[in-house]
Design a protein around this motif. Sequence first.
Motif, PDB file in Angstrom:
ATOM      1  N   VAL A  32       8.432   2.203  70.403  1.00 40.79           N
ATOM      2  CA  VAL A  32       7.566   1.198  71.007  1.00 40.79           C
ATOM      3  C   VAL A  32       7.820  -0.155  70.364  1.00 40.79           C
ATOM      4  O   VAL A  32       7.969  -0.249  69.150  1.00 40.79           O
ATOM      5  CB  VAL A  32       6.083   1.591  70.797  1.00 40.79           C
ATOM      6  CG1 VAL A  32       5.153   0.525  71.320  1.00 40.79           C
ATOM      7  CG2 VAL A  32       5.798   2.931  71.448  1.00 40.79           C
ATOM      8  N   THR A  33       7.867  -1.203  71.198  1.00 37.41           N
ATOM      9  CA  THR A  33       7.948  -2.571  70.705  1.00 37.41           C
ATOM     10  C   THR A  33       6.883  -3.397  71.415  1.00 37.41           C
ATOM     11  O   THR A  33       6.864  -3.447  72.643  1.00 37.41           O
ATOM     12  CB  THR A  33       9.340  -3.192  70.971  1.00 37.41           C
ATOM     13  OG1 THR A  33      10.330  -2.389  70.348  1.00 37.41           O
ATOM     14  CG2 THR A  33       9.410  -4.603  70.433  1.00 37.41           C
ATOM     15  N   SER A  37       4.281 -11.926  74.963  1.00 37.77           N
ATOM     16  CA  SER A  37       4.533 -12.722  76.162  1.00 37.77           C
ATOM     17  C   SER A  37       5.449 -11.985  77.131  1.00 37.77           C
ATOM     18  O   SER A  37       6.277 -11.158  76.727  1.00 37.77           O
ATOM     19  CB  SER A  37       5.166 -14.069  75.788  1.00 37.77           C
ATOM     20  OG  SER A  37       6.522 -13.898  75.428  1.00 37.77           O
ATOM     21  N   ILE A  38       5.306 -12.328  78.380  1.00 36.68           N
ATOM     22  CA  ILE A  38       6.177 -11.794  79.421  1.00 36.68           C
ATOM     23  C   ILE A  38       7.607 -12.267  79.197  1.00 36.68           C
ATOM     24  O   ILE A  38       8.561 -11.520  79.412  1.00 36.68           O
ATOM     25  CB  ILE A  38       5.640 -12.209  80.811  1.00 36.68           C
ATOM     26  CG1 ILE A  38       4.439 -11.319  81.167  1.00 36.68           C
ATOM     27  CG2 ILE A  38       6.717 -12.146  81.872  1.00 36.68           C
ATOM     28  CD1 ILE A  38       3.771 -11.670  82.482  1.00 36.68           C
ATOM     29  N   GLN A  39       7.770 -13.513  78.739  1.00 36.18           N
ATOM     30  CA  GLN A  39       9.107 -14.070  78.536  1.00 36.18           C
ATOM     31  C   GLN A  39       9.907 -13.268  77.507  1.00 36.18           C
ATOM     32  O   GLN A  39      11.092 -13.008  77.710  1.00 36.18           O
ATOM     33  CB  GLN A  39       9.029 -15.548  78.106  1.00 36.18           C
ATOM     34  CG  GLN A  39       8.487 -16.477  79.163  1.00 36.18           C
ATOM     35  CD  GLN A  39       6.957 -16.371  79.348  1.00 36.18           C
ATOM     36  OE1 GLN A  39       6.230 -15.895  78.474  1.00 36.18           O
ATOM     37  NE2 GLN A  39       6.490 -16.798  80.520  1.00 36.18           N
ATOM     38  N   LYS A  40       9.271 -12.877  76.406  1.00 31.10           N
ATOM     39  CA  LYS A  40       9.969 -12.084  75.378  1.00 31.10           C
ATOM     40  C   LYS A  40      10.344 -10.707  75.918  1.00 31.10           C
ATOM     41  O   LYS A  40      11.426 -10.200  75.641  1.00 31.10           O
ATOM     42  CB  LYS A  40       9.103 -11.939  74.121  1.00 31.10           C
ATOM     43  CG  LYS A  40       8.923 -13.219  73.365  1.00 31.10           C
ATOM     44  CD  LYS A  40      10.204 -13.604  72.663  1.00 31.10           C
ATOM     45  CE  LYS A  40       9.978 -14.831  71.798  1.00 31.10           C
ATOM     46  NZ  LYS A  40      11.192 -15.328  71.213  1.00 31.10           N
ATOM     47  N   GLU A  43      13.319 -11.002  78.246  1.00 34.26           N
ATOM     48  CA  GLU A  43      14.567 -11.123  77.490  1.00 34.26           C
ATOM     49  C   GLU A  43      15.051  -9.743  77.033  1.00 34.26           C
ATOM     50  O   GLU A  43      16.244  -9.428  77.129  1.00 34.26           O
ATOM     51  CB  GLU A  43      14.347 -12.031  76.283  1.00 34.26           C
ATOM     52  CG  GLU A  43      15.577 -12.244  75.427  1.00 34.26           C
ATOM     53  CD  GLU A  43      15.282 -13.113  74.225  1.00 34.26           C
ATOM     54  OE1 GLU A  43      15.869 -12.840  73.161  1.00 34.26           O
ATOM     55  OE2 GLU A  43      14.468 -14.058  74.341  1.00 34.26           O
ATOM     56  N   ALA A  44      14.146  -8.903  76.566  1.00 36.70           N
ATOM     57  CA  ALA A  44      14.514  -7.538  76.149  1.00 36.70           C
ATOM     58  C   ALA A  44      15.007  -6.730  77.339  1.00 36.70           C
ATOM     59  O   ALA A  44      15.951  -5.936  77.216  1.00 36.70           O
ATOM     60  CB  ALA A  44      13.320  -6.847  75.487  1.00 36.70           C
ATOM     61  N   VAL A  50      14.938  -2.047  77.065  1.00 32.50           N
ATOM     62  CA  VAL A  50      13.663  -1.516  77.540  1.00 32.50           C
ATOM     63  C   VAL A  50      13.916  -0.486  78.635  1.00 32.50           C
ATOM     64  O   VAL A  50      14.701  -0.730  79.543  1.00 32.50           O
ATOM     65  CB  VAL A  50      12.779  -2.662  78.095  1.00 32.50           C
ATOM     66  CG1 VAL A  50      11.524  -2.124  78.729  1.00 32.50           C
ATOM     67  CG2 VAL A  50      12.451  -3.663  77.004  1.00 32.50           C
ATOM     68  N   THR A  51      13.252   0.664  78.530  1.00 34.99           N
ATOM     69  CA  THR A  51      13.331   1.678  79.589  1.00 34.99           C
ATOM     70  C   THR A  51      11.998   1.850  80.302  1.00 34.99           C
ATOM     71  O   THR A  51      11.943   2.451  81.365  1.00 34.99           O
ATOM     72  CB  THR A  51      13.764   3.049  79.024  1.00 34.99           C
ATOM     73  OG1 THR A  51      12.820   3.450  78.035  1.00 34.99           O
ATOM     74  CG2 THR A  51      15.159   2.978  78.430  1.00 34.99           C
TER      75      THR A  51
END
Length: 187
Positions: A32-33, A37-40, A43-44, A50-51
């Motif tokens: 888990v990370t 923000s939605i922006q970060k 980017e992932a 991200v799955t």
Amino acid sequence: MAALVGIPQPEAARIEQRFLTRSEKDAGRIEVTPYRSIQKCAEAVRNQRVTAICIWLRAFDPAELVSFIGDVRVTHPFISFCLVGTTDDLNQLRGIHKGWQQRFRHYFKIYSDDGTFDAYVDVVRDLFVADAIKMRALGHYQTLPGGMVKFVPQAPAGFWIQGWFSVGSAITGAGFGALLTFLLSKG
């Protein structure tokens, strides 16, 4: 890896603890990370780290939330989503266009104010694990211009070896069958 986007404490800690827990009855665990923000998180997603995404419904402006989910759905359609919020937030979906409200009906949900919070989290964890296994087993995808998805299968060496043996067996079997038919017809 699951992204927890905009999820406040203590809910984020509870989700993380249950995602990381593993026992003989569990389908698996999920790293888990958290992202504020939605922006970060976006980017992932672009960097394919991200799955799955759990997103707190109330943390973002409805237009920003829908835009983010819509973009991810077009560019990375196999990422699983889970909406997190209060029962009222998840049932009413205030400020969200009716078309998106209809779409969100089939999304995974975790109700934060419900006595079944932990059970919902466990189910979502198992579904995220199953989705990750499915994607690893079937291959990976590439998004083409215009939102088209090209599926690129993973090809482990064992797959090709088994394929060549199957082809060789079929050719050998066909050859012996023809030879046996010829000999029997002469005899």
